[in-house]
Each structure stands twice: as structure tokens, then as C-alpha cells.
Design an enzyme around this catalytic site. Structure first.
Site, mmCIF file in Angstrom:
data_model
loop_
_atom_site.group_PDB
_atom_site.id
_atom_site.type_symbol
_atom_site.label_atom_id
_atom_site.label_comp_id
_atom_site.label_asym_id
_atom_site.label_seq_id
_atom_site.Cartn_x
_atom_site.Cartn_y
_atom_site.Cartn_z
ATOM 1 N N GLN A 103 4.717 10.693 -8.906
ATOM 2 C CA GLN A 103 4.114 12.005 -8.377
ATOM 3 C C GLN A 103 4.429 12.983 -9.361
ATOM 4 O OE1 GLN A 103 6.042 9.862 -6.052
ATOM 5 N NE2 GLN A 103 4.014 9.245 -4.857
ATOM 6 N N ASN A 125 0.125 12.959 -6.034
ATOM 7 C CA ASN A 125 0.315 11.542 -6.462
ATOM 8 C C ASN A 125 -0.364 11.133 -7.779
ATOM 9 O OD1 ASN A 125 1.529 10.330 -4.122
ATOM 10 N ND2 ASN A 125 -0.490 10.553 -2.943
ATOM 11 N N CYS A 134 7.439 14.268 0.175
ATOM 12 C CA CYS A 134 7.953 13.369 -0.655
ATOM 13 C C CYS A 134 9.285 13.335 -0.591
ATOM 14 C CB CYS A 134 7.305 13.706 -1.842
ATOM 15 S SG CYS A 134 7.763 12.571 -3.276
ATOM 16 N N ASN A 136 11.963 11.572 -1.922
ATOM 17 C CA ASN A 136 12.978 11.555 -3.192
ATOM 18 C C ASN A 136 12.464 12.746 -3.982
ATOM 19 O OD1 ASN A 136 13.939 8.877 -2.841
ATOM 20 N ND2 ASN A 136 11.957 8.034 -3.083
ATOM 21 N N ASN A 215 3.856 12.772 6.222
ATOM 22 C CA ASN A 215 2.734 12.061 5.562
ATOM 23 C C ASN A 215 2.695 10.976 6.247
ATOM 24 O OD1 ASN A 215 5.222 11.180 4.775
ATOM 25 N ND2 ASN A 215 4.563 10.787 2.568
ATOM 26 N N HIS A 217 2.255 6.876 7.312
ATOM 27 C CA HIS A 217 2.853 5.422 7.007
ATOM 28 C C HIS A 217 2.359 4.355 8.034
ATOM 29 C CE1 HIS A 217 5.539 7.035 3.892
ATOM 30 N NE2 HIS A 217 5.471 8.154 4.745
ATOM 31 N N ASN A 248 0.409 5.216 3.446
ATOM 32 C CA ASN A 248 1.319 4.480 2.894
ATOM 33 C C ASN A 248 1.682 3.242 3.453
ATOM 34 O OD1 ASN A 248 2.454 6.544 0.671
ATOM 35 N ND2 ASN A 248 2.355 7.733 2.721
ATOM 36 N N GLU A 266 2.742 2.804 -2.062
ATOM 37 C CA GLU A 266 2.504 4.103 -1.753
ATOM 38 C C GLU A 266 1.004 4.494 -1.957
ATOM 39 O OE1 GLU A 266 4.760 7.388 -3.017
ATOM 40 O OE2 GLU A 266 6.507 6.021 -3.173
ATOM 41 N N ARG A 267 0.564 5.347 -1.046
ATOM 42 C CA ARG A 267 -0.995 5.804 -0.910
ATOM 43 C C ARG A 267 -0.834 6.662 -2.377
ATOM 44 N NH1 ARG A 267 -2.328 10.650 3.016
ATOM 45 N NH2 ARG A 267 -0.458 11.469 2.292
ATOM 46 N N CYS A 275 10.580 5.020 -1.658
ATOM 47 C CA CYS A 275 9.823 6.032 -1.126
ATOM 48 C C CYS A 275 10.776 6.464 0.068
ATOM 49 C CB CYS A 275 8.698 5.368 -0.590
ATOM 50 S SG CYS A 275 7.369 6.330 0.274
ATOM 51 N N GLY A 276 11.326 7.961 0.067
ATOM 52 C CA GLY A 276 11.958 8.409 0.916
ATOM 53 C C GLY A 276 11.410 8.523 2.069
ATOM 54 N N THR A 277 10.080 9.163 2.391
ATOM 55 C CA THR A 277 9.449 9.305 3.837
ATOM 56 C C THR A 277 8.978 7.928 4.078
ATOM 57 O OG1 THR A 277 7.383 9.429 2.377
ATOM 58 C CG2 THR A 277 8.412 11.430 3.413
ATOM 59 N N GLY A 278 8.751 7.047 3.425
ATOM 60 C CA GLY A 278 8.630 5.623 3.732
ATOM 61 C C GLY A 278 9.870 4.750 4.508
HETATM 62 N N1 API Z 1 7.639 8.565 -2.720
HETATM 63 C C1 API Z 1 7.568 9.488 -1.731
HETATM 64 C C2 API Z 1 6.438 9.369 -1.056
HETATM 65 C C3 API Z 1 5.106 10.016 -1.669
HETATM 66 C C4 API Z 1 4.166 9.742 -0.513
HETATM 67 C C5 API Z 1 2.909 9.710 -0.952
HETATM 68 N N2 API Z 1 2.324 8.541 -1.920
HETATM 69 C C6 API Z 1 1.753 9.853 0.002
HETATM 70 O O1 API Z 1 0.607 9.759 -0.414
HETATM 71 O O2 API Z 1 2.315 10.205 1.102
HETATM 72 C C7 API Z 1 8.821 9.579 -1.019
HETATM 73 O O3 API Z 1 9.810 9.442 -1.695
HETATM 74 O O4 API Z 1 8.577 10.154 0.097
#
Ligand code: API
Length: 337
Positions: A103, A125, A134, A136, A215, A217, A248, A266-267, A275-278
Site C-alpha cells: 500500500q 492499494n 489499513c 498495519n 473495509n 472482509h 479482502n 488482499e483486495r 493484514c491488520g484489518t483482516g
Molecule cells: N493491509 C491492510 C489492509 C489493507 C486493506 C486493503 N487491501 C483493502 O482493499 O481494504 C491492513 O493491515 O489492514
């Protein structure tokens, strides 16, 4: 194919490649151009400019950071605007012709809709798409801002809303990622269905859980996350028509010690190391499905562990994990042409 150096002047010139028979002769290096053979087309103006001047010209410095290997090009755009087009973002993220990252993150002036925030964080992205959250990167930018201000707490604005970050033990940062939601409207599903049992018709996502952490998932609980062909299924799920803005995709399994093992497609970035949100989404999905109790949980990603707590009462998800800076640099103006 040997590389030849154009004669050095004003701090050094561009490196160009010659065909095998055109390595520069001694005379060329001594400035004798009579024997010099170059392509008959003159170089465009900025390519003739000494590299150092072209980089001074761009004046765009960046910091390369990562959270558990989910890596970012971070540009401080608070005093000098930086709003890359999707094409420029893709070039910047390209691991061969650009800096390379999952990103691109911009630190921008705070926005009025986020009172008390120190800055706004823009997120793009690797495919150039702008996204809402995001995790992380939020830790990375929060750490930069806390170090800059000498504070232990910071509020960071994002498209998903204001996020509160604090220093945690060691080099870690804890971020309140806000409220997770499994609401169909929040997930913006293209047709009515039960977000807790999504059938995307492609195993193991034929009985998945939709979770928004700002975002979108989609999470599949599986016996063994390592054995899923994520490179094969990930891109199909990312572009599933149930998610008009794409999604995602995570697979997660419960380990004997009660921690979770997660992998992610990841999307807009493909398989990333973290992926932190993941990680927030998989804890919510696992608790909802009764696979783990609702308590602080360690999520093991390809790049290492994150500590996730889906807090009872307000449904906010707290994420704690490390931050790393790798190098700083200056972007050559050709990258942004
Ligand atoms: N790596 C990111 C997530 C990016 C999310 C992105 N890929 C999207 O399209 O929502 C994280 O740490 O949350």
C-alpha cells in the site's frame, strides 16, 4: 547485457543498457564521443538531467515501513501535497520499476470531520485503488506521529473514521480499529443474504462470514489454513459480484493453543504477509461462529503475530502489534511523470 555509464558530469548521469556489442569503449569514458554509439533518438529532457537534480526536483521523500511484512511507502504530504493518480500509485508500488509495497500511505493535514486528529491517513492499494482502512499502516503512521510529537497517544483520521492509537509495550502500538460490523448494509452487499453464512459458491468460501472493519472482509473458517489454495481462490473471491467494491478474503483455522492461524488475499494487493484489518475480521468471525471464546486472541499471520481484542460492550476491535522502518529515500521525478 553489460551496463554502460554515460560520462559522469554534475553528479552523475543515468545508467543505460547497451546491446552486447556496444559496451562503452575507453574513449567514451574519456569523453571522446566520436566512437560513441547511442540510440539515434535523443533522450527526453528530464532523462538527460543529472539524476541528483531530477530527484531534488521531485523533492518527494518517502519512508519505507512495514507491519509484520505488510509493507508501505509512506509519504508525508502535510506540507507538500502528494496525490498520486492510480497509475502513479501502481508504478510506485511496483517491486521492479518502483519502490515496491502493498500500500502507498500519505500523511495529510487533519480533516475537520475528525476533530482532535493530528493528521489524515490516505491509503492506496498496490493496484492504485483508494481504500478505507489499513491496520498495519495505522500502527506505522501512529508511531511516526507519536515519536514526532513525543506523545504516547494520537488520533488519526481515515476514510473509515478517526482511529485512536497508543504506545504499547516495547515497540508495539495498539490501535482502536473502531466498531466491527457484520451488517449487510455496512458491507454494501449487492443482493440480500445472511452475512454470517455467505455462499460464494467456491470452497472454502461457500459458508463464509462477512465482516467490515471499515473495509470489507470475507472470512472462511477451515480446518487447516495452510492447505487452502489462496492464490487460486483469492482473486475469484476478491472480484465476487456480491461485493461491488471488491473484498479482502481470509482463511483462518484454530490452533491447539486456542490462537488463530490466518492467511489473506488482499483486495488490490494479493497475498500479503499480514493484514491488520483482516486479523480483526477473523477474530470477529471466529467468535461469532463459536470457534473461540470472546477474549484477547493471538492471530498468527505469515509475517508474525498480532494481538486482537474484540471488546464486549462497544464492539470496537483493539489491535496490537509491531512497527518497523526499513529505509528512507527520494522519488525520481520520472516515477511521477
Ligand atoms: N493491509 C491492510 C489492509 C489493507 C486493506 C486493503 N487491501 C483493502 O482493499 O481494504 C491492513 O493491515 O489492514
Amino acid at each position: 547485457m553489460p551496463l554502460g555509464l554515460l560520462p559522469p558530469s554534475e553528479g552523475g548521469w543515468e545508467i543505460r543498457a547497451w546491446g552486447s556489442c556496444q559496451t562503452p569503449s575507453e574513449s567514451r569514458l574519456n569523453g571522446d564521443r566520436s566512437k560513441m554509439r547511442t540510440s539515434d533518438r535523443p533522450l527526453p529532457a528530464f532523462r538527460r538531467r543529472p539524476i541528483t537534480r531530477a530527484m531534488e526536483q521531485s523533492g518527494l521523500t518517502f519512508r519505507k515501513m512495514h507491519g509484520l511484512g505488510n509493507d508501505f511507502v509512506v509519504v508525508d504530504a502535510r506540507t507538500r501535497p502528494f496525490d498520486p493518480t492510480p497509475a502513479q500509485a501502481r508504478r510506485l508500488a511496483d517491486r521492479r520499476v518502483g519502490v515496491g509495497c502493498d500500500q502507498i500511505i500519505t500523511i495529510e493535514p487533519p480533516r475537520p470531520e475528525h476533530p482532535g486528529s493530528t493528521a489524515f491517513m490516505g491509503i492506496r492499494n498496490a493496484d492504485g485503488g483508494t481504500v478505507e482502512a489499513c491496520g498495519n499502516a495505522t500502527r506505522c503512521v501512529a508511531r511516526l506521529l507519536m515519536d514526532e510529537a513525543g506523545t504516547d497517544r494520537v488520533v488519526l483520521g481515515t476514510l473509515a473514521g478517526p482511529l485512536i492509537a497508543e504506545r504499547a509495550d516495547g515497540d508495539s502500538v495498539r490501535v482502536d480499529m473502531g466498531r466491527a460490523s457484520t451488517d449487510a448494509a455496512v458491507l454494501d452487499l449487492s443482493h440480500p443474504c445472511d452475512p454470517l453464512h455467505l455462499d460464494l459458491r467456491l470452497p472454502p468460501f461457500n459458508d463464509a462470514v462477512g465482516v467490515s472493519v471499515g473495509n470489507p472482509h470475507v472470512v472462511a473458517l477451515v480446518p487447516d489454513a495452510e492447505s487452502v489454495d489462496l492464490r487460486g481462490t483469492g482473486p475469484i473471491i476478491e472480484h465476487h459480484d456480491l461485493f461491488p467494491d471488491r473484498v479482502n478474503a481470509e482463511v483462518v483455522s484454530v490452533r491447539p493453543d486456542g490462537s488463530l492461524r490466518m492467511r489473506v488475499w488482499e483486495r488490490g494487493a494479493g497475498i500479503t504477509r499480514a493484514c491488520g484489518t483482516g486479523a480483526c475480521a477473523v477474530v470477529v468471525a471466529a467468535v461469532i461462529r463459536g470457534a473461540i471464546p470472546r477474549q484477547p486472541t493471538t492471530v498468527m499471520l505469515d509475517g508474525g503475530p498480532l494481538r486482537i481484542d474484540w471488546r464486549a460492550g462497544d464492539d470496537h476491535v483493539l489491535m496490537t502489534g509491531p512497527v518497523a522502518t526499513v529505509f528512507t529515500g527520494t522519488l525520481h521525478e520520472s516515477l511521477l511523470s
